[in-house]
Design a protein around this motif. Structure first.
Motif, PDB file in Angstrom:
ATOM      1  N   GLU A  65       0.834  -1.215   0.000  1.00  0.00           N
ATOM      2  CA  GLU A  65       0.000   0.000   0.000  1.00  0.00           C
ATOM      3  C   GLU A  65       0.862   1.256   0.000  1.00  0.00           C
ATOM      4  O   GLU A  65       0.553   2.230  -0.688  1.00  0.00           O
ATOM      5  CB  GLU A  65      -0.937  -0.007   1.208  1.00  0.00           C
ATOM      6  N   LYS A  66       1.963   1.244   0.749  1.00  0.00           N
ATOM      7  CA  LYS A  66       2.873   2.396   0.811  1.00  0.00           C
ATOM      8  C   LYS A  66       3.529   2.637  -0.553  1.00  0.00           C
ATOM      9  O   LYS A  66       3.601   3.770  -1.018  1.00  0.00           O
ATOM     10  CB  LYS A  66       3.935   2.152   1.886  1.00  0.00           C
ATOM     11  N   ASN A  68       2.360   1.777  -3.465  1.00  0.00           N
ATOM     12  CA  ASN A  68       1.320   2.285  -4.364  1.00  0.00           C
ATOM     13  C   ASN A  68       0.976   3.737  -4.060  1.00  0.00           C
ATOM     14  O   ASN A  68       0.858   4.558  -4.975  1.00  0.00           O
ATOM     15  CB  ASN A  68       0.066   1.418  -4.285  1.00  0.00           C
ATOM     16  N   SER A  69       0.824   4.086  -2.777  1.00  0.00           N
ATOM     17  CA  SER A  69       0.439   5.456  -2.423  1.00  0.00           C
ATOM     18  C   SER A  69       1.557   6.459  -2.712  1.00  0.00           C
ATOM     19  O   SER A  69       1.292   7.636  -2.941  1.00  0.00           O
ATOM     20  CB  SER A  69       0.014   5.555  -0.962  1.00  0.00           C
ATOM     21  N   ASP A  70       2.797   5.986  -2.716  1.00  0.00           N
ATOM     22  CA  ASP A  70       3.932   6.843  -3.052  1.00  0.00           C
ATOM     23  C   ASP A  70       4.127   6.966  -4.568  1.00  0.00           C
ATOM     24  O   ASP A  70       5.077   7.606  -5.026  1.00  0.00           O
ATOM     25  CB  ASP A  70       5.219   6.322  -2.410  1.00  0.00           C
ATOM     26  N   SER A  73       4.385   2.156  -7.902  1.00  0.00           N
ATOM     27  CA  SER A  73       3.901   0.804  -8.170  1.00  0.00           C
ATOM     28  C   SER A  73       4.696   0.120  -9.274  1.00  0.00           C
ATOM     29  O   SER A  73       4.680  -1.106  -9.378  1.00  0.00           O
ATOM     30  CB  SER A  73       2.419   0.809  -8.516  1.00  0.00           C
TER      31      SER A  73
END
Length: 82
Positions: A65-66, A68-70, A73
């Motif tokens: 998730e980190k 992807n959120s940064d 990906s």
């Protein structure tokens, strides 16, 4: 065809069992969780978990998730070829 779980793949690549791979990850989580450096300890404590410490699955979920959120990906696609 069923996809291989990341822990299965890592274990296979290292020539160890999935249980051994999970133990390695758990040991690293525990080391970070109890790090003497309060900044590092705080980073580990940001990982959401149901118990006292994150499980390997909770750690993996947080990391993905980190990433992807940064907006990184592409790292997942580059290093994990299913």
């Amino acid at each position: 065809m069923m996809q291989e779980h990341i822990f299965e793949r890592l274990a296979r690549e290292k020539g160890i069992t999935v249980e051994e791979m999970r133990a390695i990850i758990s040991a690293r989580i525990e080391k970070g969780w109890n790090d003497e450096d309060p900044v590092k300890r705080e980073q580990w404590r940001k990982i959401p978990c149901a118990g006292e410490m994150p499980t390997p699955e909770e750690w993996l979920r947080y990391v993905v998730e980190k990433i992807n959120s940064d907006g990184k990906s592409d790292l997942l696609r580059r290093y994990i070829n299913w």
